[in-house]
Scaffold this motif. Structure first.
Motif, PDB file in Angstrom:
ATOM      1  N   GLN A   1       0.823  -1.204   0.000  1.00 29.48           N
ATOM      2  CA  GLN A   1       0.000   0.000   0.000  1.00 29.48           C
ATOM      3  C   GLN A   1       0.862   1.261   0.000  1.00 29.48           C
ATOM      4  O   GLN A   1       0.493   2.259  -0.618  1.00 29.48           O
ATOM      5  N   GLY A   2       2.009   1.210   0.674  1.00 24.85           N
ATOM      6  CA  GLY A   2       2.934   2.335   0.628  1.00 24.85           C
ATOM      7  C   GLY A   2       3.499   2.531  -0.766  1.00 24.85           C
ATOM      8  O   GLY A   2       3.626   3.665  -1.257  1.00 24.85           O
ATOM      9  N   ALA A   3       3.836   1.422  -1.428  1.00 22.47           N
ATOM     10  CA  ALA A   3       4.341   1.489  -2.801  1.00 22.47           C
ATOM     11  C   ALA A   3       3.295   2.096  -3.731  1.00 22.47           C
ATOM     12  O   ALA A   3       3.613   2.908  -4.615  1.00 22.47           O
ATOM     13  N   GLU A   4       2.047   1.700  -3.522  1.00 23.64           N
ATOM     14  CA  GLU A   4       0.957   2.244  -4.334  1.00 23.64           C
ATOM     15  C   GLU A   4       0.828   3.752  -4.140  1.00 23.64           C
ATOM     16  O   GLU A   4       0.645   4.512  -5.107  1.00 23.64           O
ATOM     17  N   ARG A   5       0.952   4.194  -2.888  1.00 24.38           N
ATOM     18  CA  ARG A   5       0.844   5.637  -2.609  1.00 24.38           C
ATOM     19  C   ARG A   5       2.007   6.402  -3.240  1.00 24.38           C
ATOM     20  O   ARG A   5       1.813   7.502  -3.788  1.00 24.38           O
ATOM     21  N   ILE A   6       3.215   5.858  -3.182  1.00 23.69           N
ATOM     22  CA  ILE A   6       4.369   6.514  -3.796  1.00 23.69           C
ATOM     23  C   ILE A   6       4.160   6.648  -5.299  1.00 23.69           C
ATOM     24  O   ILE A   6       4.423   7.691  -5.899  1.00 23.69           O
ATOM     25  N   ALA A   7       3.687   5.562  -5.924  1.00 22.12           N
ATOM     26  CA  ALA A   7       3.435   5.591  -7.370  1.00 22.12           C
ATOM     27  C   ALA A   7       2.404   6.667  -7.713  1.00 22.12           C
ATOM     28  O   ALA A   7       2.559   7.396  -8.704  1.00 22.12           O
ATOM     29  N   GLU A   8       1.351   6.773  -6.890  1.00 26.11           N
ATOM     30  CA  GLU A   8       0.328   7.794  -7.128  1.00 26.11           C
ATOM     31  C   GLU A   8       0.932   9.194  -7.072  1.00 26.11           C
ATOM     32  O   GLU A   8       0.669  10.039  -7.938  1.00 26.11           O
ATOM     33  N   LEU A   9       1.753   9.442  -6.055  1.00 28.60           N
ATOM     34  CA  LEU A   9       2.373  10.757  -5.900  1.00 28.60           C
ATOM     35  C   LEU A   9       3.316  11.065  -7.057  1.00 28.60           C
ATOM     36  O   LEU A   9       3.341  12.188  -7.578  1.00 28.60           O
TER      37      LEU A   9
END
Length: 462
Positions: free
Chosen positions: A441-449
């Motif tokens: 989920q952290g990786a997903e948030r980084i990708a979004e940013l």
């Protein structure tokens, strides 16, 4: 009468524990002869952290999914069968962050974006263990493919270290491959491929790829592109979706070559067999489908990024004929952090060589560095940013400036100083309790940013 010494060890132990306990509340740091001494809280693992205590009380799941594999969330698959996740805290972690350095050279990527559905292109994502298992890369891929086309995973190695926690592809292989890479060793000085690896079969070797059910966006692929060199005139065998076996011929020669296996339809798995010993030097495959964007995950475990220079620039140039890269992402930093290190000039110099080689091989390709992210250490009862992060971030900005590339500060995007603690204690958590690695989920948030910042820059130029 003999004196009783039985109680003395207990008294000494109790006294030592009391002294250590009192010292744990004293903050100090000083340097002697180049060595830095700082306080250590010997009881930090048994003291309660108010933030962690609050997280434990409010969390729906008490199990720590990072116990075995940093970065892989074993609970992620359960999301397909459970109620919608609580994003109350998730969406608010991080902040919009622009690019530093030479953003003009992003024009190669932005020009390609406009025509992605008719002229497919690729993104290369090099990084350390933070991107192992297709972390971050997979979500960048998914976001861009939804908007600009493309529907398969792209590059995969023949042998991989991260098969146990890669969620985008089920990848299995025989155990009779000779391997060399920039992150292990290369005693024979073999030519390394675009991923910094090479694989040589030792007779009756095989590899299988299958689309993972954990990524709904990946429906399948219709062709497999195999990249190799130094081949004997010989056949390999392959099959799709457990169908009948077919053969394909390898062409002899020392240069990089491509063999395309076309399924003629969308399939979910492929098996490739290599019957002869040292049949060729294989570098990897690309699983592809519809036209669009392909984002290739190149994790170099334990690496600082400087070893990409071990890939011969001439070899990179050969790969450029087959792989139309319009953006190269370099995401490194954690493996050179050290609190005693104050001079990163060697790193600036060596990364400059890496960027020079990439520019020579891919002259019409944009390059973006993703900076080191926040890494926390425990001081007393609190978590705070490791001071070395600031020094390295400055060095990475110098690298971007001196070599004419762009830099996106993941440190700033996370929220800056001391932000890692909030990512670990978010609900749901976005990072592992090693305070270094991100979970799914952290990786997903980084990708979004990252993609949000990238497309903001793109929209400014439309």
């Amino acid at each position: 009468m003999e004196k009783n010494y039985i109680r003395q060890p207990a008294v000494i132990l109790a006294g030592a524990l009391l002294i250590l306990y009192l010292l744990s509340f004293v903050n100090y740091e000083y340097t002697i002869a180049g060595f830095t001494f700082r306080n250590i809280d010997f009881f930090m693992d048994v003291k309660s952290d108010p933030a962690e205590e609050e997280f434990s009380n409010n969390s729906r799941v008490a199990i720590e999914p990072q116990a075995l594999f940093a970065g892989f969330d074993f609970l992620k698959p359960l999301e397909f069968f459970t109620a919608e996740k609580d994003n109350a805290n998730y969406a608010y972690q991080g902040q919009k962050t622009g690019f530093y350095g030479n953003t003009e050279q992003l024009k190669y990527f932005f020009d390609a974006l406009s025509n992605a559905k008719t002229k497919p292109f690729r993104i290369a994502h090099y990084g350390d263990s933070v991107i192992e298992g297709d972390l971050i890369t997979a979500d960048i891929r998914e976001l861009l493919q939804k908007k600009f086309g493309g529907d398969a995973v792209g590059w995969l190695g023949i042998v991989s270290q991260d098969v146990a926690f890669r969620t985008t592809t089920k990848h299995t292989f025989s155990d009779n491959w000779e391997t060399a890479s920039v992150y292990t060793s290369n005693p024979k000085s073999l030519k390394l491929g675009i991923s910094g690896e090479v694989f040589i079969p030792q007779g009756n070797a095989w590899v299988e790829y299958e689309v993972s059910r954990l990524r709904r966006s990946l429906k399948g692929f219709s062709k497999v592109r195999i990249f190799y060199s130094d081949a004997k005139s010989s056949d390999i065998y392959y099959s799709f979706d457990n169908s009948s076996k077919k053969s394909a011929r390898l062409n002899p020669g020392i240069g990089i070559q491509e063999l395309v296996l076309d399924a003629g339809k969308t399939v979910k798995s492929a098996r490739i067999e290599f019957p002869q010993k040292e049949q060729a030097h294989f570098y990897g495959v690309s699983l592809e489908g519809a036209p669009g964007i392909y984002v290739d995950n190149f994790p170099l475990r334990g690496n600082s990024g400087v070893d990409i220079a071990q890939i011969d620039p001439a070899t990179l140039k050969e790969f450029s004929k087959y792989l139309n890269y319009k953006l190269i992402i370099l995401e490194f930093g954690l493996n050179i952090l050290g609190s005693r290190m104050t001079d990163y000039s060697w790193y600036e110099r060596e990364m400059g060589k890496v960027i020079k080689n990439l520019k020579e091989a891919f002259p019409e390709t944009s390059i973006v560095m993703i900076s080191v992210h926040d890494k926390a250490r425990k001081r007393g009862s609190k978590f705070e940013t490791d001071p070395a992060v600031f020094k390295l971030l400055d060095a990475q900005k110098k690298i971007a400036h001196n070599n004419g590339v762009a830099l996106w500060s993941l440190f700033d995007a996370m929220g800056g100083e001391n932000s890692m603690h909030s990512w670990v204690t978010a609900n749901p958590p976005l990072a592992s309790r090693d305070y270094i690695h991100f979970n799914n989920q952290g990786a997903e948030r980084i990708a979004e940013l990252f993609v949000e910042s990238l497309l903001d820059e793109y929209n400014k130029r439309k």
